[in-house]
Write a protein that holds these residues in place. Structure first.
Motif, PDB file in Angstrom:
ATOM      1  N   ARG A  23      -8.011   5.584 -10.190  1.00 24.08           N
ATOM      2  CA  ARG A  23      -7.275   4.493  -9.541  1.00 24.08           C
ATOM      3  C   ARG A  23      -7.823   4.272  -8.131  1.00 24.08           C
ATOM      4  O   ARG A  23      -8.014   3.141  -7.691  1.00 24.08           O
ATOM      5  N   LYS A  27      -9.563   0.929  -6.625  1.00 25.60           N
ATOM      6  CA  LYS A  27      -8.989   0.221  -5.481  1.00 25.60           C
ATOM      7  C   LYS A  27     -10.000   0.083  -4.339  1.00 25.60           C
ATOM      8  O   LYS A  27     -10.001  -0.921  -3.623  1.00 25.60           O
ATOM      9  N   ILE A  53      -8.517  -4.915 -11.123  1.00 21.09           N
ATOM     10  CA  ILE A  53      -7.472  -4.018 -10.611  1.00 21.09           C
ATOM     11  C   ILE A  53      -6.129  -4.412 -11.212  1.00 21.09           C
ATOM     12  O   ILE A  53      -5.377  -3.561 -11.694  1.00 21.09           O
ATOM     13  N   CYS A  56      -5.868  -3.217 -14.787  1.00 16.99           N
ATOM     14  CA  CYS A  56      -5.624  -1.770 -14.907  1.00 16.99           C
ATOM     15  C   CYS A  56      -4.170  -1.423 -14.601  1.00 16.99           C
ATOM     16  O   CYS A  56      -3.596  -0.527 -15.233  1.00 16.99           O
ATOM     17  N   VAL A  57      -3.567  -2.127 -13.662  1.00 21.45           N
ATOM     18  CA  VAL A  57      -2.145  -1.924 -13.378  1.00 21.45           C
ATOM     19  C   VAL A  57      -1.333  -2.253 -14.620  1.00 21.45           C
ATOM     20  O   VAL A  57      -0.502  -1.459 -15.076  1.00 21.45           O
ATOM     21  N   GLU A  60      -1.794   0.325 -17.442  1.00 18.46           N
ATOM     22  CA  GLU A  60      -1.062   1.573 -17.218  1.00 18.46           C
ATOM     23  C   GLU A  60       0.430   1.375 -17.425  1.00 18.46           C
ATOM     24  O   GLU A  60       1.094   2.197 -18.074  1.00 18.46           O
ATOM     25  N   TYR A  98       0.492  -1.137  -8.290  1.00 19.16           N
ATOM     26  CA  TYR A  98      -0.273  -0.013  -8.833  1.00 19.16           C
ATOM     27  C   TYR A  98       0.320   1.315  -8.357  1.00 19.16           C
ATOM     28  O   TYR A  98       0.436   2.269  -9.132  1.00 19.16           O
ATOM     29  N   ALA A 102       1.760   4.223 -10.708  1.00 18.12           N
ATOM     30  CA  ALA A 102       1.317   5.621 -10.608  1.00 18.12           C
ATOM     31  C   ALA A 102       2.504   6.557 -10.491  1.00 18.12           C
ATOM     32  O   ALA A 102       2.558   7.609 -11.146  1.00 18.12           O
ATOM     33  N   THR A 148      -9.550   3.083 -16.949  1.00 16.67           N
ATOM     34  CA  THR A 148      -9.676   2.858 -15.512  1.00 16.67           C
ATOM     35  C   THR A 148     -11.107   3.120 -15.050  1.00 16.67           C
ATOM     36  O   THR A 148     -11.657   2.355 -14.246  1.00 16.67           O
TER      37      THR A 148
END
Length: 190
Positions: A23, A27, A53, A56-57, A60, A98, A102, A148
């Protein structure tokens, strides 16, 4: 965060640490970019740093929701939308989302506790293996690391195409490393 994951004491800690590292490097590809550069698509694909990005958020969030019994049916319209920043989205908003994802991932994995816990696949996506009838937190974390990392590589190439910046000089700039004979931190002027 350094360029390498530190010592780990168990599998769960290791998987979460490697996901956190991926991550972070993803970023970093946005470091110092303007809103226009975050949306730029300088390669043959329609991918941008900001869009990768954001994707990927979303990925997840979706996988962790599945671990907790959320909807498993892919929404293909939203899937495409999640590859681009809208005009009213900022990278700071995406980063905050994000960070929340996480935190949710770490909390969910801690609450489940058992990396081998089976979660039945209710509505399989076409890209899933036909012999796969369940997910486990271990599988999901490994998949998120893979996903990721793959997109961090895409973002590295796009970022280099935007302004020539590469991973370690960006990390050096973001973390304030001193210039050395073998590494000069990225700057807008370089």
């Amino acid at each position: 965060m350094p360029g390498q994951v530190g010592p780990i004491s168990n599998e769960q800690e290791g998987l979460l640490a490697y996901l956190a590292q991926m991550r972070y490097v993803l970023k970093l590809t946005a470091h110092g970019l303007t809103p226009e550069q975050l949306r730029a698509t300088p390669s043959a694909s329609p991918l941008s740093v900001g869009g990768l990005i954001k994707h990927c958020v979303s990925t997840e969030e979706g996988w962790i929701a599945q671990l907790t019994g959320g909807d498993q049916k892919p929404d293909f319209a939203k899937y495409q939308e999640n590859f681009a920043l809208t005009d009213d989205e900022t990278i700071e908003d995406v980063f905050a989302r994000y960070d929340r994802a996480a935190t949710t991932t770490e909390k969910t994995i801690a609450e489940i506790g058992d990396l081998g816990h089976r979660v039945p696949i209710v509505d399989a996506a076409p890209w899933n293996r036909p012999d796969l009838d369940h997910f486990t937190p271990r599988w999901v974390l490994l998949h998120l690391i893979q996903e990721t990392a793959r997109h961090a590589g895409h973002a590295d190439i796009i970022r280099e195409s935007v302004d020539g910046a590469t991973a370690y000089p960006l990390m050096a700039a973001a973390e304030g490393w001193p210039e050395s004979p073998w590494l000069k931190p990225w700057s807008k002027e370089s």
